[in-house]
Every structure is written in C-alpha cells, then in structure tokens.
Write an enzyme that holds these catalytic residues in place. Structure first.
Site, PDB file in Angstrom:
ATOM      1  CD  GLU A 148     -22.340  81.916  35.754  1.00 39.06           C
ATOM      2  OE1 GLU A 148     -21.298  81.926  35.082  1.00 39.06           O
ATOM      3  OE2 GLU A 148     -22.802  80.899  36.283  1.00 39.06           O
ATOM      4  CD  GLU A 165     -26.375  79.000  33.750  1.00 37.55           C
ATOM      5  OE1 GLU A 165     -25.331  78.313  33.830  1.00 37.55           O
ATOM      6  OE2 GLU A 165     -26.415  80.124  33.235  1.00 37.55           O
TER       7      GLU A 165
HETATM    8  C1  GAL Z   1     -22.346  79.227  33.425  1.00 38.80           C
HETATM    9  C2  GAL Z   1     -22.877  80.189  32.395  1.00 38.80           C
HETATM   10  C3  GAL Z   1     -23.577  79.467  31.259  1.00 38.80           C
HETATM   11  C4  GAL Z   1     -22.734  78.326  30.788  1.00 38.80           C
HETATM   12  C5  GAL Z   1     -22.422  77.414  31.952  1.00 38.80           C
HETATM   13  C6  GAL Z   1     -21.570  76.231  31.599  1.00 38.80           C
HETATM   14  O1  GAL Z   1     -21.322  79.785  34.146  1.00 38.80           O
HETATM   15  O2  GAL Z   1     -23.757  81.085  32.986  1.00 38.80           O
HETATM   16  O3  GAL Z   1     -23.831  80.355  30.236  1.00 38.80           O
HETATM   17  O4  GAL Z   1     -21.580  78.838  30.246  1.00 38.80           O
HETATM   18  O5  GAL Z   1     -21.709  78.108  32.903  1.00 38.80           O
HETATM   19  O6  GAL Z   1     -22.171  75.470  30.641  1.00 38.80           O
END
Ligand code: GAL
Length: 823
Positions: A181, A250
């Site tokens: 990110e 994610e």
């Molecule tokens: C994203 C990140 C993850 C985790 C998630 C929130 O931005 O890539 O590692 O932090 O947010 O749980």
C-alpha cells in the site's frame, strides 16, 4: 559430436524432470491462469505468528473446507530478524513449515513479503534497529534502507527456493508481493518515493521467483508488477495495466480492535455481497483479510493501542472456531462461484443497467451462460424481470444464477447456521475460583529512589532509539537542584510532561504521583500533577510504557515515542507561572523491567527472588502475581478471564499471551446506536458493539502452551488490580440455530460435539432470531421438534432438506424452518 548431443539431451531431460511438477502461473488482462486453466480463486489471510504451529493444520483444513483455494500471508521482518543479522524461524515463526502445511492440504499460497506489512503489527513489521541505523530513511531511495530491505527479501526468497516452494518449482506459492500500500501514502515521499517503487519492482524481478509479483494499492505499479486492490469493496477497481487481471488482496472481513474501542462486526450478508459484486464485475482473485485473524502474542501488536486479540470478526474466530453464519454463508458462495469458473473467465460479458441501482451481468460461452442480478440500492428491494421470470432481489444483495435460470445463491439470504459460543468453567479445577496466588513487587528502587540508569544524555531521547524495542518499558530519570526560595519549592508546583500517547507513570523522590494514558483515538496528552519538591536535590523518574509502535501512515517510522520535550516544573504564583524546562538536563535511562531481566515469567524461575504467599496485595501497581492451574479437559480452545486486573503482561508456562488491559473500557462513542443493518456501505464503525465493556477481557491460551499436571500463570500488573477473579475457561459452541426457507438443504453442527437437545423447532412462519424464536399460528401438522430429535440428537451434525414431506403440511404462503439446537 555424439557426446555433446547426449550431454544436451541429458540436460534437457533433467530440466523437465526437475520441473515436472512445476505449476505455470501466468495471467492475461482478465484472469490468473494456472497450468493453462483460467481461474476464479478464493483466498484467505492467515498470519502464521498469530497462531501456533500446532494450530496451523486445523486452521488450513477449515479454510479448505470453507472453499478457499489459496492462503495469503505476510512475512514479518521484525519477528524474523529481531537483531540485525540474527534470525529466528522457530516455533510459530517457522514460515517454511507454514507454507508446507498449506501445500499438504493441497492449497495455493500467496507470499506477501513486504517487508513492510502494516498489518496492525508492531512498527508495521520494520525492525526498530533499522530505524537506529545511521543515515537510514525508510521507504524511499536510500541506500541504507534499500540494502537492508534487499537483504531480507533475498533471504526469504532464497529460503523458499531452497525448499522448492514457488509454484515454478512445483511448490504452492503462486504469487509474491513486494511493499504494501505504498501508493496510499506516497505523496509526501516525492520523487524519492517514485524512484523507490521502481527500485522495488526491479529488485523483486531480479530475484527470479518464477511467479508473478503483485503490489497492492499502487496505481503506478511499474510493469510487470500487478497492481491489486484493498478495501471493503473492490468491484469498481481497475488495475493500471491492461494486461493485469483484476485482483483483490484484502477484503476486510471485519476490522481490528484498539484499546478503548468497540467490537467490530461486519455482517455475512455484506461480506458476501462485496465478493459477489467483485466477481460480477470481472474479478479473478479475491482474498479475505483476515480469514483467521488470531492473536497478537508477545509484544507483536502494532498501533499504537492495538489489542492483543486480532479476531477481526473473521470467518474463523481468534481461536479457530468457524464464525457462523459468516464461514458457512461464504462457503456456499464459493461453491457457486467455482461452479461458474469457466463461463466467468471465458464468457462474453453483457452488463445491463436496469435503473435504481439494479443491474444484470450475463457471462455467456457457446456451452453455457451464468448470470448475476444485483441490487446495489441500500433500501429498496427489487423484483427483476429477467428472461421472462420475476426474481426477488433484496436491497444490497446479489443473486447468482449459474445457469441464468435458477437462483443458486443470494448474498442476503443466509441459510448457514448461526453458532453461539459460550465460555465454560475449567472442570479440571476442583473449584474454578480457587486459584492461589503468590506475589512480589517489581523492583523499582534503583530507578524511582536512586535514579540510576545505564545510559545518559542531556536531552530527552525517543523511546525507539533508546529501548531499540527490547521492552515496552523505559525509565527516564533526572535530578533538579532547587534553592529554598525557588517558587517551585516555596509555592504550589506541578510536574508537566508531554507524552506521545502511550502510558506514563510518574515518581518524584521515590514517591508515585500518578499515571496517564491516551484516551481512545488520541495520540498525545499532557500529564500534569501537583508535586511537593524539596529544597536541594530532587529526583524525577518517569516510566514510559509503549503499547505497540505505530504501523501506518506517511513516514510513520519517524513518530517520536515515549516522553516528549518539554518536561517542565511549573510554579504557580498568583496568576502567574514560573516554568522550568528540564528537557536539556542530564537524563538517565534504563530499559525494561527488573522482573523480566530476572525471568520471573519463567516456570522454573532461575533467579533467587522470593515470591510471597502472604497478604496478597490488591490494587498495587508494579506487582508480579503467580499461580498454578490444571489444563482444562478436552480440546476446546482455552482462554483466561482477566477481569479485575488493570494493565500488564501475561505468561503461561513462560509463553507470552500478550499485553492485557481489561480495565480499559470501550468508549461509549465507538458503538453504533442504530440497529445493525447489513444494507449500505460498511465502514469499520458500522455495527460495532460492546461499548461500556472491557475492550478485551479474555486472552487466548493456545493448547500447545499447556501441559498435563501443573501449569503456571504469571502476570505483571502495572496499574494495580485484583487477581482473585482470574479463571481459566474453554470456548465452546453452546447453541446452533438454523432459519431457512422450504427447499433449502441445511446443516446443524456442534463442531465435533454431539447435539444434545432441540430447544425449538417450527416449520411454518416462525419469527425472531436465534435465542428468541417464536412460533406463530402458521405451523406444520407434524411436530418439528420430535422429527429433529430423531434426526440430530446424539450426532455431531445432521443435514436435511426443508420440505413438507419431512415436516408436514403448513398453510402459509412462504414456509420456513427455525431450529435452535443445544450442544
Ligand atoms: C491495510 C493493510 C493491512 C492492514 C489493513 C487493516 O491497509 O494493508 O496490512 O493493516 O489495512 O487491517
């Protein structure tokens, strides 16, 4: 010549033999392609250090049973390289074993090396020693940083290669990720950031892993990096490169929890909706972050202020139990999506907008067509006329018709069982309340009374730089010499300390004067307390305790931690003030707790320090407590209830359970007051609950930490509390409910325990929710309770179709069965 021919033939043959099992991973602009097959892949994140190696096979099996193809994990740099060039891959850090466990279950793996990972993990996975290297600058074109990042990344890639774990070598890893990110925070890094991303790409490519590389949230990802999406919804996402397929690394299944914050909750309906929308709009790979969140053992939680539990409201709960109905509702979705893999990846696509947020998508090949009917309106249900048939599509839902005729799935219609988990007392103890404690004080004399440290400086130093992450705790001590006529001595005075927002305990001349910590959501405070100072020498001792180092944001690594400048003595004289800034005084520093240095947390504590069984103190800060207990019988997950305690750290048989802080009550404002409605866009606060309760009361004790016979629990209590209510318990499924329509096949399961009773069952028009079902006038002629007693009681699970054949005639328009079974 003959010799050369056979020599080359041998090389070619051995090349093919060696790579005989190699899996070829490629992609086009539409799909990931594995060994020539265009795929619809469902993945889930499980972070190996957030569970124990003993838990991995079961977690991965449940992931597979839940319909996953792939397991995604980060690699945690600071855990593996806690000291520069000293590596740790033991116990739950055994990355190779974790990947092999995935392979043994026949699943693929996605390796997100980072090595910056965010992940609510301490310092985002960066080792603190990296921050302390001269000349370093993180996440930009900086030789010191790039050298370390390349060193660790290469080490991981080489380890994986040595074990043949990349798909190109016949292993399970189909994708690798570099960075994390960076695109979200890139602006402030300017040109250096842009060069850095190009360097990351080149460096990754140079490692020759033989599988595609991904970068998440990186809109300018250089070719051939595949830019992927992270978020609650990614249906509108388009990768920057037309030859990159649409991938979602994610999909946040819930959210993480912070001390003082509410309990996050994302409904099964909304999560399924986001997934269905993604595949409706051409996705090829989707990953649940998290599929199993687990536990932040030790000092691994990030922050600041991330809790020890990392449950995340994920499909598998912190302990590995299916979080139902989420787990089961998604499993059914995965089956349907997998059944449509060919049409989704090869079909011609026709999207039709029917207005009012209703749309249809048809994927058609010569052989077959598959359809999605979606209603993105957050309130209005729709009746969609499609192919001459009326389909009822509730608001904020997607119906999937694998043959474009029959609705096989609707994201808002949940037929999977709801499981209610309960905590049960430890039956191995004769009396669960009878834990017997011994105690001893943390030795603070040297710091609070004598002001003795190991390091000295004429300024206040960042806790990261001084403690180098060896401990949460750092003492800052300084002396002030005051003449008798100094207004600070003569009048009213206060000590004023600016703090970066972790926990502060203050002592003056050996006496405790108070503590402070950040309120939920704020990261900075000023501690101010009245003090009585003496003419002559005075000692000020400040104990700072970090609660996870920041893990996210532009240049987050530079945030100063612990006590900040200025530290002041303020004399109040009439309306005026006299301020003495102590920041550039001589300060002494001492890292860590004396009890930890003396290994008080170990079962067979090697030090000669005595524990006392007399007059067990209550509400005494800086106190060590110890007790023994028997492991709960059976194999249900074990927790320890720490209600009554303040804040500190807990160990069982020398294994850290993590930080505890049951006295931190979830802030009233962090809960949603309106009833939880799955319709409409989810955000981390939506549907959050349990305000006014301890943020975290129960702490996971993995079974592998326990042994037969006597076990030891050690607590370091920092604020003061009462350990007499501490109890070990097991987490077990108490009841299982199903509420589904006629025609559906459903399953009731007590997860490896027998169903003992049917509390409620009615076929007709039952009302209410699990725990409070009620019959109505419309009910079938047969007695549903006794039918299900025969079918289910005594068995671990039972499945059946809901029909009039089974339950008898019922005279209502739409018929449903509601069941509540006791485990
Ligand atoms: C994203 C990140 C993850 C985790 C998630 C929130 O931005 O890539 O590692 O932090 O947010 O749980």
């Amino acid at each position: 010549m003959e010799f050369f021919k056979s020599f080359f033939a041998a090389i070619i043959i051995s090349f093919f033999l060696f790579h005989a099992n190699a899996t070829n991973v490629t992609h086009d602009g539409r799909s990931l392609i594995i060994d020539g097959v265009h795929r619809v892949l469902i993945s889930g994140s499980i972070h190996y250090p957030r569970s124990t190696a003993q838990m991995w096979p079961d977690l991965i099996r449940k992931a597979k049973e839940g319909g996953l193809d792939t397991i995604e994990t980060y690699v945690f740099w600071n855990a593996h390289e806690p000291i520069r060039r000293q590596y740790d891959f033991s116990a739950n850090l055994d990355l190779i074993r974790f990947i092999k466990t995935i392979q043994d279950e026949g699943l693929y793996a996605v390796l997100r090396i980072g090595p910056y990972v965010c992940a609510e993990w301490n310092y985002g996975g960066f080792p603190v020693w990296l921050h302390n290297l001269p000349g370093v600058s993180f996440r930009t074109k900086n030789d010191v940083f790039m050298n370390e990042m390349q060193n660790f990344t290469t080490l991981i890639v080489d380890m994986i290669k040595n074990e043949n774990l990349f798909a190109s070598q016949g292993g399970p890893i189909i994708l690798a990720q570099i960075e994390n990110e960076f695109g979200n925070v890139m602006g402030p890094y300017g040109a250096g950031g842009k060069e850095y991303i190009q360097w990351c790409s080149n460096m990754a490519e140079s490692l020759g892993v033989g599988v595609p590389w991904i970068m998440c949230q990186q809109q300018d990802a250089p070719k051939p990096m595949i830019n992927t999406c992270n978020g609650f919804y990614c249906d509108e996402f388009k990768p920057n490169n037309p030859s990159s397929p649409k991938m979602w690394t994610e999909n946040w299944t819930g959210w993480f929890k912070s001390w003082g914050g509410a309990d996050p909750y994302r409904t099964a309906e909304d999560l399924a909706y986001s997934v269905a929308r993604f595949y409706q709009k051409g996705g090829t790979f989707q990953n649940y972050y998290m599929y199993h969140g687990g536990t932040n053992f030790g000092r691994t939680s990030g922050g600041p202020y991330i809790t020890t539990t990392y449950d995340y409201n994920a499909p598998l709960d912190e302990y590995g139990n299916p979080n139902q109905p989420k787990w089961g509702h998604l499993k059914q979705l995965h089956e349907v999506l997998h059944s449509m893999e060919y049409t989704l990846t090869h079909g011609d696509v026709t999207n039709t907008d029917l207005g009012n947020s209703v749309s249809t998508t048809v994927y058609s090949t010569k052989e077959k067509s598959s359809c999605f009917l979606s209603n993105a309106h957050n309130q209005t249900d729709a009746v969609v006329k499609f192919g001459g048939i009326d389909y009822y599509v509730p608001a904020w839902s997607v119906s999937i018709l694998p043959d474009c005729k029959d609705e096989a799935y609707n994201t808002a219609k949940v037929y999977a069982q709801t499981s209610v988990l309960v905590k049960k007392p430890n039956k191995a103890e004769d009396e669960p309340n009878s834990l017997e404690w011994v105690w001893r004080p943390e030795n603070i004399e040297k710091m609070a009374v004598q002001g003795k440290g190991d390091h000295h400086a004429n300024r206040i130093i960042d806790q990261k730089a001084m403690a180098n992450d060896a401990s949460d705790y750092l003492w800052y001590m300084t002396r002030v010499e005051l003449p008798e006529d100094d207004p600070i001595v003569a009048g009213k005075a206060t000590l004023r300390v600016t703090d970066s927002g972790h926990v502060l305990h203050a002592y003056v001349n050996g006496e405790y004067i108070g503590s402070q910590w950040a309120q939920y959501g704020s990261q900075k405070y000023v501690f101010e307390k009245e003090v009585k100072l003496n003419p002559g020498k005075n000692l000020i001792s400040l104990l700072s305790a970090t609660v996870g180092l920041q893990n996210y944001g532009p240049m987050f690594d530079l945030n100063v931690t612990g006590v900040l400048s200025p530290v002041e003595l303020v004399a109040h004289k009439g309306n005026g003030k006299v301020v003495k800034d102590l920041s550039s005084h001589k300060w002494s520093y001492k890292v860590g707790l004396d009890g930890v240095a003396n290994k008080l947390y170990e079962t067979d504590c090697p030090s000669k320090l005595k524990w006392s069984a007399d007059s067990l103190p209550v509400d005494r800060n800086m106190t060590w407590y110890k007790t023994t207990f028997k492991a709960p019988l059976g194999n249900a997950p074990v927790v320890v209830d720490l209600l009554g305690l303040g804040k500190g750290h807990a160990w069982v048989n020398g294994h850290s359970l993590g930080r505890y802080w049951p006295s931190y009550i979830a802030d009233e404002h962090t809960c949603q007051t309106a009833a939880c409605d799955y319709r409409g866009a989810y955000s981390d606060k939506k549907c959050a609950s349990k305000c006014g309760e301890p943020t975290q009361r129960w702490y996971h004790v993995p079974r592998s930490f326990l042994k037969d016979g006597e076990n030891t629990l050690v607590l370091f209590e920092e604020f003061g509390g009462n350990p007499s209510g501490v109890q070990f318990q097991t987490v077990e499924i108490g009841t299982a409910c199903v509420n589904a329509h006629e025609g559906k096949k459903v399953e009731l399961s007590c997860h490896n325990r027998p169903i003992s009773r049917i509390n409620f069952a009615s076929f007709g028009d039952p009302q209410g929710v699990c725990g409070s079902f009620k019959k109505t006038e419309c009910e079938s002629t047969e007695d549903a309770v006794s039918i299900l007693e025969k079918e289910c009681v005594g068995k671990e699970s039972c499945s059946f179709e809901i029909s009039e054949d089974k339950f008898g005639k019922a005279y209502c328009a739409i018929k449903r069965l509601a069941v509540e079974a006791v485990c």
